[in-house]
Scaffold this motif. Structure first.
Motif, PDB file in Angstrom:
ATOM      1  N   LEU A 134      -1.449   5.764   3.915  1.00 19.87           N
ATOM      2  CA  LEU A 134      -1.918   4.949   2.746  1.00 19.87           C
ATOM      3  C   LEU A 134      -0.883   5.618   1.862  1.00 19.87           C
ATOM      4  O   LEU A 134      -0.426   4.877   0.915  1.00 19.87           O
ATOM      5  N   VAL A 181      -1.110  -0.295   3.722  1.00 19.76           N
ATOM      6  CA  VAL A 181      -2.247   0.223   2.875  1.00 19.76           C
ATOM      7  C   VAL A 181      -3.600  -0.065   3.254  1.00 19.76           C
ATOM      8  O   VAL A 181      -4.637   0.908   3.300  1.00 19.76           O
ATOM      9  N   GLY A 208      -4.283   1.971   6.346  1.00 20.23           N
ATOM     10  CA  GLY A 208      -4.549   3.409   5.974  1.00 20.23           C
ATOM     11  C   GLY A 208      -5.602   3.827   5.474  1.00 20.23           C
ATOM     12  O   GLY A 208      -6.555   4.645   5.535  1.00 20.23           O
ATOM     13  N   LEU A 209      -6.258   2.707   4.559  1.00 24.50           N
ATOM     14  CA  LEU A 209      -7.561   2.989   3.796  1.00 24.50           C
ATOM     15  C   LEU A 209      -8.825   2.835   4.928  1.00 24.50           C
ATOM     16  O   LEU A 209      -9.629   3.711   4.846  1.00 24.50           O
TER      17      LEU A 209
END
Length: 92
Positions: free
Chosen positions: A23, A76, A79-80
């Motif tokens: 992230l 992103v 990763g989140l």
């Protein structure tokens, strides 16, 4: 996929840390590319010339194409999700 579930339930903090690294790296790439694009636009507006930086931008690790931006945004999101799943698995 089975390996991801083993890591998720075997060491949720490790899974969460890997997601946090992904992230942070993806957000850094997006923000770096955004700053670079703003700077190039500012220089182009000030000089009135169209600057062709294709060779210079290929060397940099920032996403410069639509595919690169999509890949960074996917990083992103993944990763989140890894951070959220890691915290969820740690509560079990």
């Amino acid at each position: 996929m089975e390996l991801l579930f083993r890591v998720l339930f075997g060491c949720p903090r490790c899974f969460q840390a890997a997601g946090s690294v992904l992230l942070t790296f993806s957000i850094g790439m997006l923000l770096g590319a955004w700053r670079l694009a703003k700077r190039v636009n500012r220089v182009e507006d000030a000089t009135g010339m169209n600057i062709d930086l294709t060779k210079a931008l290929e060397v940099l690790p920032f996403p410069t194409t639509a595919g690169g931006y999509a890949f960074a945004i996917a990083g992103v999101i993944v990763g989140l999700a890894m951070v959220r799943f890691g915290s969820w698995a740690a509560k079990l």
